[in-house]
Design a protein around this motif. Structure first.
Motif, PDB file in Angstrom:
ATOM      1  N   GLY A 177      78.908 -69.569 129.175  1.00  0.00           N
ATOM      2  CA  GLY A 177      79.423 -68.817 127.904  1.00  0.00           C
ATOM      3  C   GLY A 177      79.988 -69.604 127.073  1.00  0.00           C
ATOM      4  N   ASP A 178      79.788 -71.027 126.830  1.00  0.00           N
ATOM      5  CA  ASP A 178      80.154 -71.925 126.139  1.00  0.00           C
ATOM      6  C   ASP A 178      81.432 -72.050 125.378  1.00  0.00           C
ATOM      7  OD1 ASP A 178      79.744 -74.338 125.545  1.00  0.00           O
ATOM      8  OD2 ASP A 178      78.306 -73.875 123.369  1.00  0.00           O
ATOM      9  N   PRO A 179      82.156 -71.496 126.145  1.00  0.00           N
ATOM     10  CA  PRO A 179      83.486 -71.248 125.006  1.00  0.00           C
ATOM     11  C   PRO A 179      83.896 -72.382 124.439  1.00  0.00           C
ATOM     12  CG  PRO A 179      84.064 -71.238 127.086  1.00  0.00           C
ATOM     13  CD  PRO A 179      82.458 -71.256 127.141  1.00  0.00           C
ATOM     14  N   VAL A 180      84.927 -72.301 122.972  1.00  0.00           N
ATOM     15  CA  VAL A 180      85.440 -73.162 122.690  1.00  0.00           C
ATOM     16  C   VAL A 180      87.782 -73.137 123.826  1.00  0.00           C
ATOM     17  CG1 VAL A 180      86.707 -74.138 121.038  1.00  0.00           C
ATOM     18  CG2 VAL A 180      84.198 -73.135 120.419  1.00  0.00           C
ATOM     19  N   ALA A 181      88.096 -74.323 123.381  1.00  0.00           N
ATOM     20  CA  ALA A 181      89.766 -73.959 124.037  1.00  0.00           C
ATOM     21  C   ALA A 181      90.074 -74.328 122.656  1.00  0.00           C
ATOM     22  CB  ALA A 181      89.368 -74.875 124.909  1.00  0.00           C
ATOM     23  N   THR A 182      91.550 -73.786 122.558  1.00  0.00           N
ATOM     24  CA  THR A 182      92.052 -73.936 121.397  1.00  0.00           C
ATOM     25  C   THR A 182      94.168 -73.880 121.476  1.00  0.00           C
ATOM     26  OG1 THR A 182      90.487 -72.594 119.298  1.00  0.00           O
ATOM     27  CG2 THR A 182      92.739 -74.329 118.490  1.00  0.00           C
ATOM     28  N   GLY A 183      94.414 -74.849 121.045  1.00  0.00           N
ATOM     29  CA  GLY A 183      96.351 -74.442 121.330  1.00  0.00           C
ATOM     30  C   GLY A 183      96.475 -73.905 120.490  1.00  0.00           C
ATOM     31  N   MET A 184      97.090 -73.265 119.910  1.00  0.00           N
ATOM     32  CA  MET A 184      97.739 -72.885 119.048  1.00  0.00           C
ATOM     33  C   MET A 184      99.805 -71.803 119.126  1.00  0.00           C
ATOM     34  SD  MET A 184      95.872 -73.368 115.944  1.00  0.00           S
ATOM     35  CE  MET A 184      97.142 -72.071 114.760  1.00  0.00           C
ATOM     36  N   GLY A 185     100.119 -72.532 120.008  1.00  0.00           N
ATOM     37  CA  GLY A 185     101.155 -72.577 120.674  1.00  0.00           C
ATOM     38  C   GLY A 185     100.705 -71.880 121.621  1.00  0.00           C
ATOM     39  N   ASN A 186      99.888 -70.683 122.181  1.00  0.00           N
ATOM     40  CA  ASN A 186      99.521 -70.861 123.199  1.00  0.00           C
ATOM     41  C   ASN A 186      97.693 -71.099 122.975  1.00  0.00           C
ATOM     42  OD1 ASN A 186     101.644 -68.243 123.578  1.00  0.00           O
ATOM     43  ND2 ASN A 186     100.370 -67.183 121.505  1.00  0.00           N
ATOM     44  N   PRO A 187      97.332 -71.234 124.484  1.00  0.00           N
ATOM     45  CA  PRO A 187      96.071 -71.618 125.187  1.00  0.00           C
ATOM     46  C   PRO A 187      94.940 -70.326 124.804  1.00  0.00           C
ATOM     47  CG  PRO A 187      97.412 -71.061 127.219  1.00  0.00           C
ATOM     48  CD  PRO A 187      98.666 -70.304 125.946  1.00  0.00           C
ATOM     49  N   HIS A 188      94.354 -71.085 124.131  1.00  0.00           N
ATOM     50  CA  HIS A 188      92.875 -70.061 123.843  1.00  0.00           C
ATOM     51  C   HIS A 188      91.332 -70.093 124.082  1.00  0.00           C
ATOM     52  CE1 HIS A 188      96.170 -67.649 120.801  1.00  0.00           C
ATOM     53  NE2 HIS A 188      96.441 -68.443 120.942  1.00  0.00           N
ATOM     54  N   CYS A 189      90.968 -68.787 124.812  1.00  0.00           N
ATOM     55  CA  CYS A 189      89.513 -69.792 125.638  1.00  0.00           C
ATOM     56  C   CYS A 189      88.509 -68.465 124.193  1.00  0.00           C
ATOM     57  CB  CYS A 189      89.529 -69.441 126.667  1.00  0.00           C
ATOM     58  SG  CYS A 189      87.834 -69.683 127.579  1.00  0.00           S
ATOM     59  N   THR A 190      87.881 -68.743 123.514  1.00  0.00           N
ATOM     60  CA  THR A 190      87.009 -68.318 122.466  1.00  0.00           C
ATOM     61  C   THR A 190      85.359 -68.159 122.584  1.00  0.00           C
ATOM     62  OG1 THR A 190      88.587 -68.814 120.686  1.00  0.00           O
ATOM     63  CG2 THR A 190      86.305 -67.878 119.952  1.00  0.00           C
ATOM     64  N   PHE A 191      85.272 -66.965 123.621  1.00  0.00           N
ATOM     65  CA  PHE A 191      83.777 -67.124 123.039  1.00  0.00           C
ATOM     66  C   PHE A 191      82.927 -66.333 121.855  1.00  0.00           C
ATOM     67  CE2 PHE A 191      85.291 -66.619 127.317  1.00  0.00           C
ATOM     68  CZ  PHE A 191      84.217 -67.373 127.928  1.00  0.00           C
ATOM     69  N   VAL A 222      86.783 -62.721 122.180  1.00  0.00           N
ATOM     70  CA  VAL A 222      85.196 -62.610 121.801  1.00  0.00           C
ATOM     71  C   VAL A 222      84.596 -62.157 120.324  1.00  0.00           C
ATOM     72  CG1 VAL A 222      84.495 -61.710 123.815  1.00  0.00           C
ATOM     73  CG2 VAL A 222      85.393 -59.906 121.746  1.00  0.00           C
ATOM     74  N   ALA A 223      83.481 -63.012 119.647  1.00  0.00           N
ATOM     75  CA  ALA A 223      83.846 -62.874 118.217  1.00  0.00           C
ATOM     76  C   ALA A 223      82.491 -62.945 117.696  1.00  0.00           C
ATOM     77  CB  ALA A 223      84.322 -64.056 118.038  1.00  0.00           C
ATOM     78  N   HIS A 224      82.029 -62.476 117.034  1.00  0.00           N
ATOM     79  CA  HIS A 224      80.527 -62.854 115.992  1.00  0.00           C
ATOM     80  C   HIS A 224      80.710 -63.156 114.703  1.00  0.00           C
ATOM     81  CE1 HIS A 224      79.876 -58.323 115.539  1.00  0.00           C
ATOM     82  NE2 HIS A 224      79.446 -58.722 114.537  1.00  0.00           N
ATOM     83  N   LEU A 225      79.640 -64.022 114.366  1.00  0.00           N
ATOM     84  CA  LEU A 225      79.579 -63.021 112.997  1.00  0.00           C
ATOM     85  C   LEU A 225      79.154 -62.336 111.982  1.00  0.00           C
ATOM     86  CD1 LEU A 225      80.286 -66.276 110.837  1.00  0.00           C
ATOM     87  CD2 LEU A 225      77.981 -66.396 110.816  1.00  0.00           C
ATOM     88  N   VAL A 226      79.753 -62.236 110.666  1.00  0.00           N
ATOM     89  CA  VAL A 226      79.088 -60.668 110.310  1.00  0.00           C
ATOM     90  C   VAL A 226      78.339 -61.820 109.167  1.00  0.00           C
ATOM     91  CG1 VAL A 226      80.223 -59.054 108.879  1.00  0.00           C
ATOM     92  CG2 VAL A 226      81.293 -59.591 111.225  1.00  0.00           C
ATOM     93  N   GLY A 227      79.139 -62.596 108.427  1.00  0.00           N
ATOM     94  CA  GLY A 227      78.391 -62.718 107.246  1.00  0.00           C
ATOM     95  C   GLY A 227      79.260 -64.103 106.309  1.00  0.00           C
ATOM     96  N   PRO A 228      78.638 -64.701 105.602  1.00  0.00           N
ATOM     97  CA  PRO A 228      79.121 -66.273 105.449  1.00  0.00           C
ATOM     98  C   PRO A 228      80.962 -66.168 105.417  1.00  0.00           C
ATOM     99  CG  PRO A 228      77.503 -65.425 104.192  1.00  0.00           C
ATOM    100  CD  PRO A 228      77.822 -64.553 104.746  1.00  0.00           C
ATOM    101  N   ASP A 229      81.606 -67.019 105.898  1.00  0.00           N
ATOM    102  CA  ASP A 229      82.950 -67.234 106.514  1.00  0.00           C
ATOM    103  C   ASP A 229      84.161 -65.680 106.905  1.00  0.00           C
ATOM    104  OD1 ASP A 229      82.889 -69.816 105.982  1.00  0.00           O
ATOM    105  OD2 ASP A 229      83.321 -69.500 103.633  1.00  0.00           O
TER     106      ASP A 229
END
Length: 301
Positions: A177-191, A222-229
């Motif tokens: 699924g090629d997710p992205v990892a980000t730390g924001m105080g908690n670990p996050h895995c975004t698909f 899990v997220a998808h693009l609705v429109g610009p930004d």
């Protein structure tokens, strides 16, 4: 800046008496004397992401893992996604600690931070303050329309800081699924998916929360693009499950979308519980949205 008051629309929407024997507590944000029995608390939410808040500046040490689990039980306790504990701090206006419903601790909780900031600003008659969390010193501000913004700090993008179990490219994790990892105080895995609505989030989140690449478990989005930004996001929080919203997750998704070139640095995110706006600036990731103080109560568990 807008100065907050306890009657401003969008900040304190309603209060429900939970303890008829202590009516002086209700509608006053726990400003009255601490009751002789039981633990006073506030129930708040940000976009349906709900919290119990305990002010240990007044009660003294009151929360441990067992009490957090008991309070977090939605059938036998009060129920929450996270529990926020307020403490005094020598350098900030207050310190916040966070517990998950399973009794584990969380390093950050953006919506709870905004909720507590709204209450404290109203109590002080201020339009800004500083709070200490595991992320360090954070600034919160009142915004027009009863909204509250908090700077969640700079995102953590190095694999060691997320943290991950081994060195990998955080922009493209070696997970299906090629997710992205980000730390924001908690670990996050975004698909990023074609349609977040069609994902079986309970099964998907449960499976990925415990991925061995995340030694401290992870929040899953899990997220998808609705429109610009403009993104649509759903979230599974570690130690909790599916939630209507998550502040640190919203920040992580916005950062991931920016890094992937899917959006600019100012992003609107639609969650199950409503809209939040995230702006990744030079001084950190700012998150702005509505909050609500639902009721005050006394816990006798």
């Amino acid at each position: 800046m807008m100065r907050l008051s306890v009657t401003e629309s969008g900040i304190f929407t309603r209060r429900i008496s939970m303890e008829a024997a202590a009516p002086s507590l209700y509608g006053r944000g726990m400003t009255q004397p601490v009751p002789t029995t039981g633990l006073p608390f506030m129930k708040m939410h940000g976009l349906g992401n709900d919290f119990v808040v305990v002010d240990e500046r007044r009660t003294g040490p009151a929360v441990d893992a067992d009490r957090a689990r008991a309070l977090g039980d939605r059938h036998r306790g009060v129920g929450f996604d996270q529990l926020a504990v307020i403490r005094d701090d020598a350098e900030a206006d207050l310190e916040l600690l966070f517990w998950n419903a399973d009794g584990s601790m969380a390093g950050a909780c953006g919506n709870a931070t905004r909720c507590v900031a709204a209450w404290e600003m109203a109590r002080r008659g201020a339009d800004s303050l500083t709070l200490r969390t595991e992320r360090g010193l954070l600034r919160a501000e009142a915004r027009a329309g009863g909204l509250v913004a908090v700077n969640m700090g700079a995102p953590l993008l190095d694999w060691r800081d997320v943290p991950l179990a081994r060195e990998v490219d955080t922009l493209h994790l070696p997970i299906e699924g090629d997710p992205v990892a980000t730390g924001m105080g908690n670990p996050h895995c975004t698909f990023f998916v074609e349609d977040a609505e069609t994902v079986d989030l309970p099964a998907f989140g449960r499976a990925h929360e415990h991925d061995p690449l995340f030694p401290e478990r992870t929040n899953v989005q899990v997220a998808h693009l609705v429109g610009p930004d403009h993104l649509r996001m759903r979230v599974w929080e570690r130690g909790v499950g599916v939630t209507l919203a998550s502040g640190s997750s919203s920040c992580a998704v916005a950062v991931a979308a920016t890094r992937r070139g899917l959006a600019g640095q100012a992003v609107r995110i639609d969650l199950d519980g409503g809209r939040i706006d995230v702006d990744w600036r030079d001084d950190g990731v700012w998150m702005t949205g509505a909050v609500a103080h639902v009721f005050d109560g006394v816990w006798h568990g």
